[in-house]
Design an enzyme around this catalytic site. Structure first.
Site, PDB file in Angstrom:
ATOM      1  N   LYS A 102       0.861  -1.190   0.000  1.00 49.36           N
ATOM      2  CA  LYS A 102       0.000   0.000   0.000  1.00 49.36           C
ATOM      3  C   LYS A 102       0.893   1.235   0.000  1.00 49.36           C
ATOM      4  CE  LYS A 102      -4.459   0.968   0.272  1.00 49.36           C
ATOM      5  NZ  LYS A 102      -5.555   0.142  -0.268  1.00 49.36           N
TER       6      LYS A 102
HETATM    7  P1  NAD Z   1     -13.108   7.867  -3.046  1.00 50.32           P
HETATM    8  O1  NAD Z   1     -12.054   8.882  -2.777  1.00 50.32           O
HETATM    9  O2  NAD Z   1     -13.571   7.621  -4.427  1.00 50.32           O
HETATM   10  O3  NAD Z   1     -14.415   8.189  -2.161  1.00 50.32           O
HETATM   11  C1  NAD Z   1     -14.363   8.401  -0.780  1.00 50.32           C
HETATM   12  C2  NAD Z   1     -15.721   8.899  -0.326  1.00 50.32           C
HETATM   13  O4  NAD Z   1     -15.692   9.051   1.098  1.00 50.32           O
HETATM   14  C3  NAD Z   1     -16.102  10.268  -0.890  1.00 50.32           C
HETATM   15  O5  NAD Z   1     -17.484  10.305  -1.136  1.00 50.32           O
HETATM   16  C4  NAD Z   1     -15.726  11.214   0.253  1.00 50.32           C
HETATM   17  O6  NAD Z   1     -16.437  12.441   0.229  1.00 50.32           O
HETATM   18  C5  NAD Z   1     -16.123  10.362   1.434  1.00 50.32           C
HETATM   19  N1  NAD Z   1     -15.482  10.799   2.678  1.00 50.32           N
HETATM   20  C6  NAD Z   1     -14.213  11.236   2.884  1.00 50.32           C
HETATM   21  N2  NAD Z   1     -14.042  11.586   4.150  1.00 50.32           N
HETATM   22  C7  NAD Z   1     -15.234  11.362   4.779  1.00 50.32           C
HETATM   23  C8  NAD Z   1     -15.700  11.525   6.084  1.00 50.32           C
HETATM   24  N3  NAD Z   1     -14.908  12.034   7.044  1.00 50.32           N
HETATM   25  N4  NAD Z   1     -16.983  11.158   6.361  1.00 50.32           N
HETATM   26  C9  NAD Z   1     -17.788  10.666   5.405  1.00 50.32           C
HETATM   27  N5  NAD Z   1     -17.398  10.487   4.129  1.00 50.32           N
HETATM   28  C10 NAD Z   1     -16.145  10.848   3.830  1.00 50.32           C
HETATM   29  O7  NAD Z   1     -12.549   6.523  -2.358  1.00 50.32           O
HETATM   30  P2  NAD Z   1     -12.962   5.028  -2.695  1.00 50.32           P
HETATM   31  O8  NAD Z   1     -12.017   4.520  -3.721  1.00 50.32           O
HETATM   32  O9  NAD Z   1     -14.422   4.942  -2.897  1.00 50.32           O
HETATM   33  O10 NAD Z   1     -12.567   4.304  -1.327  1.00 50.32           O
HETATM   34  C11 NAD Z   1     -13.448   4.238  -0.208  1.00 50.32           C
HETATM   35  C12 NAD Z   1     -12.977   3.157   0.745  1.00 50.32           C
HETATM   36  O11 NAD Z   1     -12.958   1.904   0.053  1.00 50.32           O
HETATM   37  C13 NAD Z   1     -11.580   3.337   1.315  1.00 50.32           C
HETATM   38  O12 NAD Z   1     -11.559   2.844   2.633  1.00 50.32           O
HETATM   39  C14 NAD Z   1     -10.734   2.456   0.423  1.00 50.32           C
HETATM   40  O13 NAD Z   1      -9.545   2.011   1.069  1.00 50.32           O
HETATM   41  C15 NAD Z   1     -11.674   1.309   0.188  1.00 50.32           C
HETATM   42  N6  NAD Z   1     -11.346   0.530  -1.022  1.00 50.32           N
HETATM   43  C16 NAD Z   1     -11.328   1.101  -2.249  1.00 50.32           C
HETATM   44  C17 NAD Z   1     -11.048   0.316  -3.368  1.00 50.32           C
HETATM   45  C18 NAD Z   1     -11.087   0.878  -4.763  1.00 50.32           C
HETATM   46  O14 NAD Z   1     -10.996   0.089  -5.716  1.00 50.32           O
HETATM   47  N7  NAD Z   1     -11.275   2.171  -4.962  1.00 50.32           N
HETATM   48  C19 NAD Z   1     -10.748  -1.047  -3.209  1.00 50.32           C
HETATM   49  C20 NAD Z   1     -10.782  -1.603  -1.932  1.00 50.32           C
HETATM   50  C21 NAD Z   1     -11.088  -0.801  -0.846  1.00 50.32           C
END
Ligand code: NAD
Length: 411
Positions: A102
């Site tokens: 990561k």
């Molecule tokens: P992203 O940046 O596309 O979206 C994040 C979302 O969370 C946004 O809507 C943002 O406004 C919101 N957010 C940020 N801070 C916040 C807060 N304090 N309270 C409420 N909402 C808040 O990110 P993503 O890619 O959707 O990732 C989200 C989660 O999923 C993370 O934990 C990431 O590690 C996990 N994840 C993502 C992937 C991927 O393929 N993108 C894969 C596995 C896990």
């Protein structure tokens, strides 16, 4: 409890069941390499800004290390280390030939221009290009990064090492990416949620859902579950939560966010609530899909959902996990629930290496196949050993990584 301590806690619980020795636990938990670099850039206004970038390479006994790149102001080494370790167990749970890694930079992307974001990304790759590569460590998107950032990573890495699109996944489809990668994590969350609901005897149409986070993962999960007949009653992003007792129109919310710089701020088709209220709504299913550590021992007693699907990484603190599990709440753990993204990343990487690609239907079909097999294995292990789905998933992941480590020769 800090982030890496939390992963260790879950690891040790599963290791106890597997009767792993202390020495083996230390070997499997210790990251292979941790890199911390200076990322100095000039901002658009001419100011100098110095950021810190991290890449933690946790384990490569089952294949090249794989893991996202997170740009978020709360990133630190401990968090990156914990997420790298989760990637090791996740890739093993879904049985794809990868280890775990990561990366991250502590920066608030909402305050950056596109040009600044690009300069930060390229500078970071200048600093770490020698330790990543298509056979060693392959980055991907995570919070705060997207397909465009992945295209810059490929371009910058290729300047040093020659053309090789397999250096990074989650690239734009027009630029060596794969159809279905962007939706993959949210879609995977949806597929696994339906499987769990089915196993618990809940019908989608009787399931009210609250989803925290409306970014890549949260928005695709919301769309998938609405199409599957669930009633998505609340969504949220950093601007707060949006609630409708009758169910939201997710396509309308998506349209609004897309036209509003990906933000739900000002969305008036639903009642505005706080992110904290969203977690405690009267729903059957709660999907945290934003930050880690949002469910704590403080708010856990007020959570009403009987099923929590961890779309985000580590959204539940271990003490809250105990409280919820004791109350009979079923938790589908992150290392299974959000593995759809890395699974389709694997398809992208394999196809980049062969200059060949699948269409969307095939990607979706293979994704479902891999996730379903992992779900069945985790479910069966949890019944067999009378443990939670989290402990079962860790047992499956740890035993695969442990076996590969021993077979590869330790010394
Ligand atoms: P992203 O940046 O596309 O979206 C994040 C979302 O969370 C946004 O809507 C943002 O406004 C919101 N957010 C940020 N801070 C916040 C807060 N304090 N309270 C409420 N909402 C808040 O990110 P993503 O890619 O959707 O990732 C989200 C989660 O999923 C993370 O934990 C990431 O590690 C996990 N994840 C993502 C992937 C991927 O393929 N993108 C894969 C596995 C896990």
């Amino acid at each position: 409890m800090k982030s890496f301590e939390a992963v260790k806690h879950y690891f040790n619980r599963a290791a106890d069941k597997l009767e792993l020795t202390e020495n083996m636990r230390t070997l499997l938990l210790t990251p292979k390499r941790e890199v911390q670099v200076q990322v100095a850039i000039e901002m658009d206004n001419g100011e100098l800004r110095t950021l810190i970038g991290y890449r933690v390479q946790h384990d490569n006994s089952r294949g090249p290390m794989k893991g996202g790149l997170r740009f978020h102001h709360e990133v630190d080494l401990d968090e990156v280390r914990s997420l790298a370790s989760l990637m090791t167990w996740k890739t093993a749970v879904v049985n794809i030939p990868y280890g775990g890694a990561k990366g991250g930079i502590a920066v608030d992307v909402s305050k950056l221009s596109t040009r600044e974001l690009e300069r930060i990304t390229r500078k970071f790759i200048d600093e770490i290009h020698d330790v990543i590569g298509p056979d060693t460590d392959i980055p991907a998107p995570d919070m705060g990064t997207n397909a465009e950032v992945m295209a810059w990573i490929m371009n910058q890495h290729n300047k040093y090492h020659g053309f090789n699109p397999g250096i990074v996944t989650g690239k734009p489809v027009e630029h060596y990416g794969i159809p279905g990668r962007e939706e993959a994590t949210g879609r995977g969350v949806g597929i696994l949620t339906l499987k769990t609901l089915g196993r618990l005897g809940h019908k989608p149409k009787n399931t009210r859902v609250a989803i925290q986070g409306f970014g890549n993962v949260g928005s695709h999960a919301a769309k998938f579950l609405q199409e599957a007949d669930c009633s998505v009653v609340a969504i949220s992003d950093i601007s707060g939560g949006y609630y409708s007792k009758e169910g939201l129109d997710i396509l309308d919310a998506l349209k609004y966010a897309n036209a509003n710089n990906r933000s739900l701020e000002g969305y008036s088709a639903a009642k505005h609530i706080s992110n904290e209220q969203l977690l405690e709504l009267d729903v059957e299913l709660l999907i945290p899909a934003a930050l880690g550590g949002v469910i704590t021992s403080e708010n856990a007693p007020r959570i009403k959902a009987s099923l929590i699907v961890e779309a985000a990484n580590a959204p539940i603190r271990p003490d809250a996990d105990d409280l919820l599990t004791d109350r009979g709440v079923i938790i589908l753990p992150d290392i299974l629930a959000n593995a759809g993204g890395v699974t389709v990343s694997y398809f992208e990487w394999a196809q980049n290496r062969q200059f060949y690609h699948w269409g969307l239907d095939r990607v979706r079909q293979e994704l479902e196949h891999i996730l379903s097999a992992a779900f069945e294995e985790v479910w069966a292990l949890s019944r067999e050993h009378d443990v939670s789905l989290r402990t079962a998933a860790f047992m499956l992941g740890i035993s695969r990584v442990g076996r590969a480590t021993v077979l590869g020769g330790i010394t």
